[in-house]
Design a protein around this motif. Structure first.
Motif, PDB file in Angstrom:
ATOM      1  N   PHE A 102      26.381  77.486  13.102  1.00  0.00           N
ATOM      2  CA  PHE A 102      27.345  76.751  12.279  1.00  0.00           C
ATOM      3  C   PHE A 102      27.117  75.235  12.336  1.00  0.00           C
ATOM      4  CE2 PHE A 102      29.222  80.731  13.817  1.00  0.00           C
ATOM      5  CZ  PHE A 102      29.275  81.392  12.595  1.00  0.00           C
TER       6      PHE A 102
ATOM      7  N   MET B 266      27.194  73.237  14.761  1.00  0.00           N
ATOM      8  CA  MET B 266      28.055  72.473  15.674  1.00  0.00           C
ATOM      9  C   MET B 266      27.260  71.948  16.871  1.00  0.00           C
ATOM     10  SD  MET B 266      31.173  75.149  15.336  1.00  0.00           S
ATOM     11  CE  MET B 266      32.395  74.439  16.420  1.00  0.00           C
TER      12      MET B 266
ATOM     13  N   GLY C  97      21.133  79.686  11.588  1.00  0.00           N
ATOM     14  CA  GLY C  97      21.779  78.450  11.127  1.00  0.00           C
ATOM     15  C   GLY C  97      21.098  77.917   9.872  1.00  0.00           C
TER      16      GLY C  97
ATOM     17  N   LYS D  28      22.920  77.848   5.884  1.00  0.00           N
ATOM     18  CA  LYS D  28      23.071  76.611   5.088  1.00  0.00           C
ATOM     19  C   LYS D  28      22.846  76.859   3.597  1.00  0.00           C
ATOM     20  CE  LYS D  28      21.732  72.862   8.151  1.00  0.00           C
ATOM     21  NZ  LYS D  28      20.571  72.094   8.563  1.00  0.00           N
TER      22      LYS D  28
ATOM     23  N   LEU E 101      34.483  81.899  13.611  1.00  0.00           N
ATOM     24  CA  LEU E 101      33.837  80.638  13.217  1.00  0.00           C
ATOM     25  C   LEU E 101      33.243  80.744  11.810  1.00  0.00           C
ATOM     26  CD1 LEU E 101      32.073  79.455  16.511  1.00  0.00           C
ATOM     27  CD2 LEU E 101      34.096  78.491  15.435  1.00  0.00           C
ATOM     28  N   ALA E 102      32.759  81.944  11.455  1.00  0.00           N
ATOM     29  CA  ALA E 102      32.216  82.139  10.099  1.00  0.00           C
ATOM     30  C   ALA E 102      33.341  81.971   9.078  1.00  0.00           C
ATOM     31  CB  ALA E 102      31.585  83.519   9.981  1.00  0.00           C
TER      32      ALA E 102
ATOM     33  N   TYR F 109      33.914  78.300   8.812  1.00  0.00           N
ATOM     34  CA  TYR F 109      32.729  77.640   8.219  1.00  0.00           C
ATOM     35  C   TYR F 109      32.702  77.820   6.694  1.00  0.00           C
ATOM     36  CZ  TYR F 109      27.584  77.120   7.500  1.00  0.00           C
ATOM     37  OH  TYR F 109      26.322  76.763   7.075  1.00  0.00           O
ATOM     38  N   PHE F 110      32.911  79.078   6.254  1.00  0.00           N
ATOM     39  CA  PHE F 110      32.842  79.327   4.807  1.00  0.00           C
ATOM     40  C   PHE F 110      34.071  78.767   4.098  1.00  0.00           C
ATOM     41  CE2 PHE F 110      29.948  82.768   6.382  1.00  0.00           C
ATOM     42  CZ  PHE F 110      28.787  82.229   5.848  1.00  0.00           C
TER      43      PHE F 110
ATOM     44  N   GLU G  23      35.651  75.985   5.027  1.00  0.00           N
ATOM     45  CA  GLU G  23      35.408  74.536   4.937  1.00  0.00           C
ATOM     46  C   GLU G  23      34.360  74.222   3.870  1.00  0.00           C
ATOM     47  OE1 GLU G  23      34.769  73.755   9.096  1.00  0.00           O
ATOM     48  OE2 GLU G  23      36.947  73.896   9.453  1.00  0.00           O
ATOM     49  N   ARG G  24      33.448  75.148   3.617  1.00  0.00           N
ATOM     50  CA  ARG G  24      32.444  74.930   2.554  1.00  0.00           C
ATOM     51  C   ARG G  24      32.945  75.350   1.173  1.00  0.00           C
ATOM     52  NH1 ARG G  24      26.909  77.442   4.276  1.00  0.00           N
ATOM     53  NH2 ARG G  24      26.563  77.084   2.072  1.00  0.00           N
TER      54      ARG G  24
ATOM     55  N   ARG H 177      34.843  80.726   0.926  1.00  0.00           N
ATOM     56  CA  ARG H 177      35.315  81.897   1.695  1.00  0.00           C
ATOM     57  C   ARG H 177      35.539  83.098   0.782  1.00  0.00           C
ATOM     58  NH1 ARG H 177      36.020  85.828   3.932  1.00  0.00           N
ATOM     59  NH2 ARG H 177      37.296  86.331   5.760  1.00  0.00           N
TER      60      ARG H 177
ATOM     61  N   GLY I 154      38.348  79.411  15.646  1.00  0.00           N
ATOM     62  CA  GLY I 154      38.116  78.682  14.400  1.00  0.00           C
ATOM     63  C   GLY I 154      39.155  77.615  14.142  1.00  0.00           C
TER      64      GLY I 154
END
Ligand SMILES: Cc1cc2nc3c(=O)[nH]c(=O)nc-3n(C[C@H](O)[C@H](O)[C@H](O)COP(=O)(O)OP(=O)(O)OC[C@H]3O[C@@H](n4cnc5c(N)ncnc54)[C@H](O)[C@@H]3O)c2cc1C
Length: 409
Positions: free
Chosen positions: A51, A53, A139, A143, A171-172, A175-176, A178-179, A182, A338
């Motif tokens: 991710f 981090m 990772g 991306k 965390l996935a 992550y998705f 925040e991008r 999701r 998360g």
């Protein structure tokens, strides 16, 4: 001179060298530690690499930097142990004789154990995050991934850090989100367990977390094979789960040197007395960490608690006195959930993870089986604690025996 040989200079081997070197008389004892590489990875950091981090270079240091003066460091692979001759045979054909041996050779993933898992699609649509290379490659892939069905699959138990697959999914989810994609990602956990975790109360609470985060769980799935062409995993009972992206936690096994020594079970884990940490049937071999066949979790915190027990027992046992310490299976694990939050579990052989506060009743500051930002900071702090206190064998404020203080039954 009496010879103590430590096999494996990872978490457990390094801690034992640091604990024993100052207390064993240097005129009486020669300590030798063997590892195949000089790179020491902080393995809990692998979780964060996919991710973005952590970067790999932030979680690796030279092994020798953490080993005390006076300890002989041998960088070589262990081929096998000959317990009749009290000798360790190394890959370069040299031999180390020992009076006492500590085995801390850990565990590693073995994707080749599952039919169809490790083929030309490995590293393209199927990944792991339990190795530095695997975590880094995943990772880079994430991306550019446009979304689809992401399946996290545990091939079989036991695995290192049994909460890591759940943390990966939490965390996935973050992550998705925040991008901003999701809604394009379908998250699944496919596990051989009957729920999210090995113990009932934690399983129920973690199961609720997964549901709230819209992560689907397929329990009781014993992985039989993988069909890369059709992109599906197939259980022994022929149940199938399709995927676009498979994040596998392949079979975890002890090192092959244990098998070559005739000391392991079918997964190369070494039969160990669950309380004294003496290898079963061998009066001059101790075992700690992931290399054991113990029912405790395969986790760094466990290795830390065991190292305190092993130290006490070793010092008495080598002078033919009764071993005073007993390992109770104590495990303590932060669980990243998360969005800057985390949970904490604390349990042993007899007591399952329970809700409450840790370490002080009513004060905490950590919450057991409840989500909080402090728990997340605890998890992040663990990296500093690992390099600066844990590996160096220094005392931590958490005892090796589990305490019921702050726990609600
Ligand atoms: C993704 C992931 C996340 C994790 N998260 C957490 C966490 O949050 N909290 C936690 O407490 N734990 C966590 N862990 C688990 C923790 O890292 C391990 O339990 C711990 O490092 C085990 O220590 P060990 O000494 O038994 O083995 P290791 O630290 O793995 O050391 C074994 C050593 O033996 C050496 N070795 C093996 N075979 C040979 C041979 N034949 N010859 C020479 N050398 C050999 C290896 O090179 C290695 O250095 C995690 C692990 C992973 C993979």
């Amino acid at each position: 001179m009496r010879h103590l040989v430590i096999l494996g200079g990872g978490t457990g081997g390094t801690m034992m060298a640091n604990k024993l070197a100052p207390v064993l008389d240097e005129h009486e004892w020669q300590i030798t530690i063997v590892d195949s590489t000089d790179k020491h990875y902080y393995q809990p950091g692998f979780l964060f690499v996919p991710f973005g981090m952590y970067r790999l270079r932030e979680i690796v240091k030279p092994r020798s930097q953490f080993l005390p003066e006076g300890v002989k460091v041998v960088i070589a692979g262990v081929d096998h142990i000959d317990t009749d001759k009290n000798a360790v045979f190394l890959g370069d054909n040299s031999v180390l004789k020992y009076d006492y041996l500590i085995v801390a050779t850990g565990a590693d993933i073995h994707p080749e154990q599952t039919e169809g898992l490790m083929d030309e699609e490995w590293g393209k649509s199927k990944f792991d995050f339990y190795t530095p290379h695997g975590a880094d490659r995943l990772g880079k892939f994430l991306k550019g991934w446009q979304g689809g069905k992401l399946v996290v699959n545990i091939a079989e138990m036991p695995i290192k850090c049994p909460v890591a697959p759940l943390e990966f999914l939490f965390l996935a989810d973050a992550y998705f989100t925040e991008r901003g994609m999701r809604d394009k990602v379908d998250l699944h956990l496919v596990t051989p367990l009957s729920g999210a975790f090995t113990k009932p109360k934690a399983s129920e609470i973690l199961g609720d977390f997964l549901e709230r985060k819209k992560i689907t769980v397929t329990p009781d799935f014993g992985l039989g094979r993988v069909d890369s062409k059709e992109r599906k995993i197939i259980a022994w009972d022929d149940t199938e789960v399709g995927y676009d992206l498979l994040v596998s936690i392949p079979t975890n096994m002890g090192d092959a040197c244990i098998e070559r020594s005739g000391l392991g079970n079918e997964l190369n884990f070494l039969a160990t007395d669950k309380e004294t940490l003496l290898a079963e049937g061998h009066e001059n071999i101790f075992v700690l960490g992931d290399a054991t066949n113990l029912p405790s979790s395969k986790a760094g915190s466990v290795v830390h608690f065991q190292s305190e027990i092993l130290l006490e027992n070793f010092l008495e046992h080598v002078d033919k006195r009764p071993m005073p310490a007993r390992f109770d299976g104590h495990t303590n694990c932060f669980i990243e959930s998360g969005f800057g939050k985390g949970l904490l579990i604390d349990f042993n052989y007899k007591t399952e993870p329970l809700p409450g506060e840790f370490p002080l009743p009513g004060v905490g500051p950590f919450t057991l089986l409840g989500e909080s930002s402090i728990n997340h900071y605890g998890k992040l702090m663990f990296r500093w604690v690992y390099w600066n206190l844990l590996l160096r064998g220094l005392e931590l404020p958490i005892g090796s025996a589990m305490s019921m203080a702050g726990k609600r039954a």
